[in-house]
Design a protein around this motif. Structure first.
Motif, short mmCIF file in Angstrom:
data_model
loop_
_atom_site.label_atom_id
_atom_site.label_comp_id
_atom_site.label_asym_id
_atom_site.label_seq_id
_atom_site.Cartn_x
_atom_site.Cartn_y
_atom_site.Cartn_z
N TYR A 1 -7.91 -23.10 10.15
CA TYR A 1 -8.06 -23.73 8.83
C TYR A 1 -9.37 -24.50 8.74
CZ TYR A 1 -6.71 -25.79 4.40
OH TYR A 1 -6.67 -26.15 3.08
N ASP B 1 -10.88 -25.29 5.95
CA ASP B 1 -11.00 -25.69 4.55
C ASP B 1 -10.38 -27.07 4.31
OD1 ASP B 1 -11.99 -25.36 2.05
OD2 ASP B 1 -10.45 -23.97 1.35
N SER C 1 -11.63 -29.15 1.56
CA SER C 1 -11.18 -28.90 0.19
C SER C 1 -9.78 -29.50 0.00
CB SER C 1 -11.17 -27.40 -0.08
OG SER C 1 -10.98 -27.14 -1.45
N LEU C 2 -8.88 -29.12 0.90
CA LEU C 2 -7.52 -29.69 0.90
C LEU C 2 -7.06 -29.81 2.34
CD1 LEU C 2 -4.88 -30.53 -0.61
CD2 LEU C 2 -4.15 -28.15 -0.38
N PRO D 1 -4.61 -30.20 5.55
CA PRO D 1 -3.29 -29.57 5.76
C PRO D 1 -2.17 -30.63 5.75
CG PRO D 1 -4.38 -29.87 7.86
CD PRO D 1 -5.35 -30.36 6.82
N MET D 2 -0.97 -30.15 5.79
CA MET D 2 0.21 -31.01 5.69
C MET D 2 0.48 -31.75 7.00
SD MET D 2 4.16 -29.87 5.15
CE MET D 2 4.38 -29.57 6.90
N TYR E 1 -21.41 -30.87 -1.67
CA TYR E 1 -20.17 -30.07 -1.52
C TYR E 1 -20.45 -28.62 -1.16
CZ TYR E 1 -20.69 -27.83 -6.14
OH TYR E 1 -21.13 -27.09 -7.20
N TYR F 1 -7.59 -36.24 -0.71
CA TYR F 1 -6.89 -34.99 -0.38
C TYR F 1 -7.72 -34.07 0.50
CZ TYR F 1 -9.35 -33.82 -4.74
OH TYR F 1 -10.28 -33.70 -5.73
N ASN G 1 -6.34 -35.97 4.08
CA ASN G 1 -5.10 -35.20 4.21
C ASN G 1 -3.92 -35.73 3.39
OD1 ASN G 1 -6.45 -33.65 6.36
ND2 ASN G 1 -6.21 -35.51 7.56
N PRO H 1 -2.20 -32.30 -2.23
CA PRO H 1 -2.86 -31.86 -3.46
C PRO H 1 -2.74 -32.88 -4.59
CG PRO H 1 -0.87 -30.57 -3.02
CD PRO H 1 -1.14 -31.39 -1.79
N ARG I 1 -18.05 -20.88 -2.70
CA ARG I 1 -18.59 -21.66 -3.81
C ARG I 1 -19.69 -20.84 -4.46
NH1 ARG I 1 -14.59 -23.64 -4.29
NH2 ARG I 1 -13.90 -25.77 -4.06
N THR J 1 -10.98 -20.44 -7.40
CA THR J 1 -11.71 -19.71 -6.37
C THR J 1 -12.30 -20.65 -5.34
OG1 THR J 1 -13.66 -19.75 -7.75
CG2 THR J 1 -12.28 -17.80 -7.86
#
Lengths: 395, 395
Positions: free
Chosen positions: B19, B21, B24-25, B27-28, B157, B207, B211, B214, B348, B395
């Motif tokens: 992961y 990313d 961007s967000l 993980p849980m 970004y 986020y 972490n 969303p 992006r 996207t």
């Protein structure tokens, strides 16, 4: 026909509590924790960033907005969720000021409006707004051709007095003004109809009668006749016509989605989505009729049993929302004593005892029990104790 | 010494996924669903409206803010949570404009800033703001005595380029301007220090590297030297000095709490609170050092294995945040092919493959696996399939 026994079973009300404060924070739907856990584990946990597409997070603000649209007389695609109510008030009023005549800058409101709405307009003085506040009963006479925007909360947060949205909006329009309605104490409580009322903008929160949980997101509606022109001064990428093009210049989305600002609160909105299931198969007319039954029963009971309390709400149910308030000089302490006995309403400064009637989970038994305990607390002076007079941070 | 095996075990990463990313967000965290369920059942369900006092909801935005303050070099009581990042940018810039000389109205930013920040300033044209956008490398030269506010995102970004906050802030101050820093890609990722950098305002979201899930709430910091004067044009009851007095006129709270607006998102913020436990006992210097190790390993690996990719980030790690991007003419399709193989970065526009390095849950194995799969996708042309070229909504 509405089955309010079914809806009552959808909520958790603690043992021994008559919850007459759903107009402040609706109670927990039994489905809430499982829904949150599912969104967290299956969507966030399992789909990670992909959840924006695969779990529908991106379209959630409009999908959930559609569910609220039905409750306020709006059409599909006309309501979008996000932010908090004050932010939505700020967007609506700033957009209304831009639509109004350039020669006008007065925002007319009333002293019964929730203060945060007034603070939002005071902040807009930076773009030339001038707030004019009159007493609620003086609003109609104060609408004239000096007014750019009429901004009112339909149901007064203290007294429960309900403004006549169609009549005041018509007068505002005749004077060339734009009408912004705050439905904080209306949505899910009364049979408001923004379409037949011909409002220009409507905003509201979802943690009161809609039971979305503490800090659940707000909603905003713009009349389709102006939605494609309305431009708030607070704008962000989620309201852009093509957010993922990442262009430098803002170009608003076509309709109400231009009122989106930043990344939406996915988990909180999913909980609200679960809460809205309680409204399935029920009309707002049915809820309204039941609310009036319960409120009238409460007023009759209290007035018969508690001569020390003075009704602070309109007696005519058609001039009232879904809450009833009474005045008492020691309202703060009285409310604390009631809460200690499981009758949960709330206090509003300086002397108001406020009780909300929410047919989805209240019935005659709750009303009668509340009347009985209010009467007992007043008769025995049980409120007159130091621990009930000690103010807390949030009252 | 930081134990990144411990922190890795706190997160859920789906089987077979590397992961990249988390910028961007995030993980849980494994604790997220249980924390949410506990707040929903025990606090909302069990305490109802009383949770504002008894469960500490009212002070939560500042308590959680204190946890983030430590990660950005701010002091206790200097950070408050709420709203979304764009709303916080809007508040900070509007407050900065009021603090700046009345003869200046230019907000200087750069074309590498996240577009939503630029849109927020474009909206502020209603209060006279004029946005001036230059290329990132031209920012320093463009700071002069015409500038009211310098508004920059510290870490770009797309490219990951990191601005020199102390130097640019000092130049802004020397020119009589106010400096607003967006830490969206900094907080929890790099060793930012708003105090020694002498920023005026800093804002960020929670986020990404923090972490929080969303749509988790944003944060705002104001330098204590100006916090008690700063006044955003977006203001609400929770930022009032005495919110529960319900007075008609706005009077801002003493410090950073004046940046609060509406009712805070209690459940979402509790999830963020649980996520922040991963930072306990670790310093940002340790995270930064580890981030550089992983990023350098990734760049070296990709450049050795993938001659078709061009590095789009500064080569010097000190000039870079915690992400690395490469350009490819078919970046969109390449990224979809990578995601299909469990290497999750993001695309992006127009041609950027972006990868974030998050030491709390990534290690050398993830980096090496990602390099190997990127190389394979490019060598075999596996991206050149219609299903990878089909654009999705987000996207």
């Amino acid at each position: 026909m509405a089955d309010f026994n079914r809806t009552r079973a959808l909520f958790h009300i603690p043992e021994g509590v008559s919850y007459l404060d759903g107009n402040s924070l609706g109670p927990m739907p039994l489905a809430a924790a499982d829904r949150a856990a599912a969104v967290i584990r299956d969507e966030w946990g399992g789909q990670l960033i992909g959840g924006w597409n695969s779990a529908g997070w991106y379209v959630q603000p409009r999908r959930v907005g559609d569910r609220i649209a039905r409750l306020i007389g709006a059409g599909p695609g006309e309501v979008v969720m996000g932010d908090t109510l004050t932010v939505k008030v700020f967007q609506a009023v700033s957009a209304a000021l831009k639509l109004a005549s350039a020669r006008r800058n007065v925002v007319l409101s009333d002293s019964g409006n929730f203060p945060s709405d007034l603070y939002a307009v005071q902040g807009l003085s930076a773009m030339g707004a001038e707030l004019r506040v009159v007493a609620p009963e003086e609003v109609e006479a104060a609408i004239d051709e000096s007014i750019a925007v009429l901004m009112l909360t339909e149901v007064d947060y203290r007294t429960g007095r309900r403004h006549d949205m169609p009549a005041l909006t018509a007068k505002a329009h005749a004077a060339g003004a734009i009408a912004v309605w705050d439905l904080a104490h209306s949505a899910g409580a009364v049979d408001v109809d923004v379409t037949s009322g011909d409002a220009d903008f409507a905003v509201g929160c979802s943690y009161k009668y809609l039971n979305g949980g503490p800090g659940a997101p707000a909603f905003i509606w713009a009349n389709p006749r102006i939605a494609a022109e309305a431009q708030p001064i607070l704008q962000g990428w989620m309201g852009h016509d093509a957010p993922f093009d990442f262009v430098t210049d803002y170009r608003p989305a076509g309709g109400i989605e231009r009122m989106r600002v930043g990344t939406p609160p996915v988990i909180a909105m999913s909980i609200l989505d679960a809460a809205l299931d309680a409204f399935d198969g029920i009309t707002m007319a049915e809820i309204r009729a039941r609310s009036i039954e319960l409120s009238q029963r409460f007023i009759a009971g209290v007035e018969a049993a508690c001569p020390g309390l003075r009704l602070n709400s309109p007696r005519d149910p058609m001039a009232r929302g879904s809450q009833v308030s009474f005045c008492h000089d020691e309202a703060y302490a009285v409310m604390q004593a009631l809460i200690a006995r499981g009758v949960v309403g709330d206090y509003r400064a300086p002397d108001v005892l406020r009780f909300g009637f929410t047919p989805l989970y209240l019935n005659e038994g709750d009303v009668d029990r509340a009347v009985s305990i209010i009467s007992e607390v007043l008769d025995t002076g049980a409120w007159d104790r130091p621990e009930f007079k000690q103010r807390q941070a949030v009252t």
